[in-house]
Structures are given as structure tokens and as C-alpha cells.
Design an enzyme around this catalytic site. Structure first.
Site, PDB file in Angstrom:
ATOM      1  N   HIS A  15     -10.705   5.280   2.039  1.00 19.00           N
ATOM      2  CA  HIS A  15     -10.560   3.892   2.517  1.00 19.00           C
ATOM      3  C   HIS A  15      -9.341   3.281   1.837  1.00 19.00           C
ATOM      4  CE1 HIS A  15     -12.592  -0.010   3.976  1.00 19.00           C
ATOM      5  NE2 HIS A  15     -11.344  -0.299   3.633  1.00 19.00           N
ATOM      6  N   HIS A  17      -5.607   0.878   2.426  1.00 20.15           N
ATOM      7  CA  HIS A  17      -4.718   0.038   3.232  1.00 20.15           C
ATOM      8  C   HIS A  17      -3.282   0.215   2.743  1.00 20.15           C
ATOM      9  CE1 HIS A  17      -8.026  -2.403   5.036  1.00 20.15           C
ATOM     10  NE2 HIS A  17      -8.638  -2.119   3.894  1.00 20.15           N
ATOM     11  N   LYS A 103     -12.961   2.830  13.080  1.00 21.98           N
ATOM     12  CA  LYS A 103     -13.420   1.812  12.145  1.00 21.98           C
ATOM     13  C   LYS A 103     -14.092   0.673  12.903  1.00 21.98           C
ATOM     14  CE  LYS A 103     -14.031  -0.390   8.270  1.00 21.98           C
ATOM     15  NZ  LYS A 103     -13.030  -0.623   7.230  1.00 21.98           N
ATOM     16  N   HIS A 140     -17.638  -1.446   8.377  1.00 15.70           N
ATOM     17  CA  HIS A 140     -17.686  -2.600   7.481  1.00 15.70           C
ATOM     18  C   HIS A 140     -19.056  -3.237   7.716  1.00 15.70           C
ATOM     19  CE1 HIS A 140     -15.761  -6.047   5.237  1.00 15.70           C
ATOM     20  NE2 HIS A 140     -16.895  -6.577   5.679  1.00 15.70           N
ATOM     21  N   HIS A 176     -17.508   0.787   1.386  1.00 11.40           N
ATOM     22  CA  HIS A 176     -17.517  -0.165   0.267  1.00 11.40           C
ATOM     23  C   HIS A 176     -18.849  -0.902   0.117  1.00 11.40           C
ATOM     24  CE1 HIS A 176     -16.634  -2.805   3.607  1.00 11.40           C
ATOM     25  NE2 HIS A 176     -15.347  -2.525   3.633  1.00 11.40           N
ATOM     26  N   ASP A 249     -10.852   0.983  -0.973  1.00 11.44           N
ATOM     27  CA  ASP A 249     -10.564  -0.263  -0.252  1.00 11.44           C
ATOM     28  C   ASP A 249      -9.449  -1.029  -0.960  1.00 11.44           C
ATOM     29  OD1 ASP A 249     -10.625  -2.262   1.656  1.00 11.44           O
ATOM     30  OD2 ASP A 249     -12.395  -3.266   0.817  1.00 11.44           O
TER      31      ASP A 249
END
Length: 348
Positions: A15, A17, A103, A140, A176, A249
Site C-alpha cells: 500500500h 502512494h 482498490k 478502504h 490499514h 499507506d
């Protein structure tokens, strides 16, 4: 006796970004030193909703790598699941060989999620195809209508349990996770349901973010919870259960956007994620379990071979810079800015 050095397989981050534009290169210089593979999140503006966009984004990532970046680094791509994602798009993404997951963002649940799913039933045709071809669903796991500290447990009851019952062989990651209820659910769920855990949810609770003044650098979604939940997460990852694995994350925002009247949600941890996970496992007296959590359980769930390269962590404190470069002359404020981290990665 405390261990002052530990050698582990090169970890993967399921995970991550890396943003876009010049920000991508600024993020990758941290990630490639710590991870063999990163699962790349698709919540850009506009989001990555089809295979062509995912492949273009992958090429941008590869073009943004430093010349001396490790040869083994590999971005694993995802599609942003929407109410309109078609079975045909799922098949096309799977056939590309580069898109490994979709996702699921509940609409409005987190950063750049306005294009997310409004009703889970709208995704059933896509999920049926994902189950058929073996593509991962990353979730999520929060609703948007409950109290911010209760959104994950409500999601489990309202969405997760019916979803898992309807798609019994769909491979799922609750990403997460942040609550005791999520730990208990994942442990009780079928083997196709597993979870990723961040280093900040292992090390911090909501008091760290709120007591003595608000700490924007620790504001994230799902939000940090009470100590009982942090303890449950630590217990889960240090139990040796293969149902829990690494997903940072790491979500950088420009310093000005974090430290503003309406600060963005997201903790930037790419600069020290493995070192921080080592702290968490070390505090729990379970450092010997760090390797499998970082490099084995996630890879197994995604059907990937474990990385063969090894890295060594040493108990050697260092002070985190107050900011790092974030492209276009901007900066990002990292977790532990100006503070010490107790572990470091040894130079090759």
C-alpha cells in the site's frame, strides 16, 4: 539480551502512494531503498480507472526512478474501482500482467475518493469477474455515515461480512486496519481475507495526535484510535499469523497542505518505514517475526515469490530531517520530523 542487528529479506509494501508529476521521483528515492515491490495506489486526480491509465502511470513511475535505483524494484499497479467498472475492464487489466488489484474506496471516505463506490452492489459484476480471474480486492474499510472512530467496525458489519459471504473465493485485503474489531474479524474470516497494517497505527494512538496540541503529521484515515486498538494491532502482527502483513499507506502531501486550516489526511513514512516497523516489533520483544511480516505473508497472499535480496537493520539512532524534497521546489514533512528513529538500514 537485546538484538542490535537483524537481517531480513527485502520487504514489499502492499500500500504505497507515489503521487504524480515530479513528486513521484521525490517519493521513489525513499521507497526503492526499502522495498522490492510497491502496490501503487490509484487515487490520483483524475483517478486511475482503466488499464490504459494504469499502464501509463506505471511507465511514469519507471521513468521517474533514479539511475542507480535497485534493478529489482517493481511497481504493482491497481485500478480505482467505481460504480461503473466493467467485467471487460477487469479482464483487460488482469491480462496486462501489470495490474494486480482493484482498490475499493467508499465515496468520500479518504483523499481523492469522490469517484469511489456509492453502493457496493454496483460493483458486483466487476467483483464476480475478479473472483473468476483471481484479482485482488483491496478495501478502504470504512463507511462515511458513522462517527469517525467507529467507521471501521460499522463497515465490517454492513459491508465486509455480506461481501465475503457473496464472494467466498474473492481474494481480499482489508487495508490499514486500525481497530480491535478488525483484528478479530480478520482472524475469524476465511483464509482469502487478510489485512495490511501501517507502522504508524502500530506506534501511535489518538493521544499522540491530539494531546498537547494537534499533530497534523499524524492525521490520517483511518484515524488513529484508542490505545486498546493499537495494542490489538501489535498483538496481531507479532502473533506470527500470516493474515497480517506490511502495508505502509505512506501518503505524502506538501507541507503547506498538511499544516493548514484544513490539513490533508495522510502520514508520510516512506523515508523510514522499515525502521519504524522494527521499532514496533522490538518494543513487543518479537523482532524475530519482523521478516515474515515484511516479506513473506503479503507476497504469499498476492501469489508472488519472496524477494531473495537481504537487507540488514542495525540499532543505530538517527535524526529525521524536518522536511524532505517533494518536487517542484516543495517539501513534505515526514513522520518523526526532527526526532530520532532507533533503527537504521545498514549500507551495502
Amino acid at each position: 539480551m537485546a538484538t542490535d542487528e537483524i537481517t531480513i529479506h527485502l520487504p514489499d509494501d502492499f500500500h504505497h502512494h507515489v503521487r504524480d508529476g515530479t513528486k513521484t521521483a521525490a517519493v521513489l528515492k525513499h521507497a526503492t531503498k526499502r522495498f522490492g515491490r510497491c502496490l501503487i495506489m490509484p487515487n490520483l486526480k483524475p483517478p486511475v480507472v482503466n488499464t490504459e491509465q494504469a499502464l501509463r502511470y506505471r511507465q511514469h513511475i519507471l521513468d521517474s526512478l533514479e539511475e542507480d535505483a535497485p534493478e529489482e524494484f517493481r511497481p504493482l499497479m491497481t485500478l480505482y474501482l467505481t460504480d461503473n467498472t466493467s467485467p471487460e475492464e477487469i479482464r483487460k487489466a488482469h491480462a496486462s500482467g501489470h495490474v494486480v488489484a482493484c482498490k475499493y474506496y467508499p465515496a468520500g471516505a479518504t483523499t481523492n475518493s469522490d469517484f469511489g463506490v456509492s453502493n457496493v452492489a454496483n460493483t458486483y459484476p466487476a467483483l464476480e469477474t475478479m473472483q473468476e480471474v483471481g484479482m485482488m480486492l483491496c478495501i478502504h474499510s470504512e463507511v462515511t455515515h458513522a462517527d469517525i472512530f467507529e467507521r471501521e467496525p460499522v463497515f465490517i458489519e454492513e459491508v465486509m461480512k455480506p461481501l465475503v459471504a457473496k464472494f467466498p473465493t474473492l481474494k481480499i485485503v482489508m487495508e490499514h486496519i486500525s481497530t480491535k474489531q478488525a483484528v478479530e474479524y480478520v482472524l475469524s474470516a476465511p483464509d482469502n481475507v487478510r489485512a495490511s497494517v501501517t507502522c504508524h497505527h502500530l506506534l501511535y494512538n489518538r493521544n499522540h495526535m491530539l494531546v498537547g496540541g494537534i499533530r497534523p503529521d499524524l492525521y490520517c484515515l483511518p484515524i488513529l484510535k484508542a490505545e486498546v486498538h493499537r495494542e490489538a494491532l501489535v498483538g496481531a502482527v507479532t502473533s506470527g499469523s500470516p493474515k497480517f502483513f506490511l502495508g505502509t499507506d505512506s501518503a505524502p502531501h506538501p507541507t503547506w497542505a498538511k499544516y493548514s486550516a484544513c490539513g490533508c489526511a495522510g502520514v508520510f513514512s516512506a523515508h523510514a518505514a522499515i525502521e519504524l516497523y522494527a521499532e514496533a516489533f522490538d518494543k513487543a520483544g518479537k523482532l524475530e517475526l519482523l521478516d515474515d511480516f515484511c516479506s513473506k505473508y503479503g507476497a504469499e497472499h498476492y501469489g508472488l515469490a519472496r524477494n531473495t535480496k537481504m537487507i540488514t537493520l542495525q540499532r543505530k539512532p538517527w535524526t529525521v530531517p524536518k522536511t524532505y524534497d517533494f518536487g517542484d521546489g516543495g517539501t513534505v514533512t515526514p513522520i518523526r520530523a526532527g526526532e530520532q528513529i532507533l533503527w537504521t538500514i545498514a549500507e551495502n
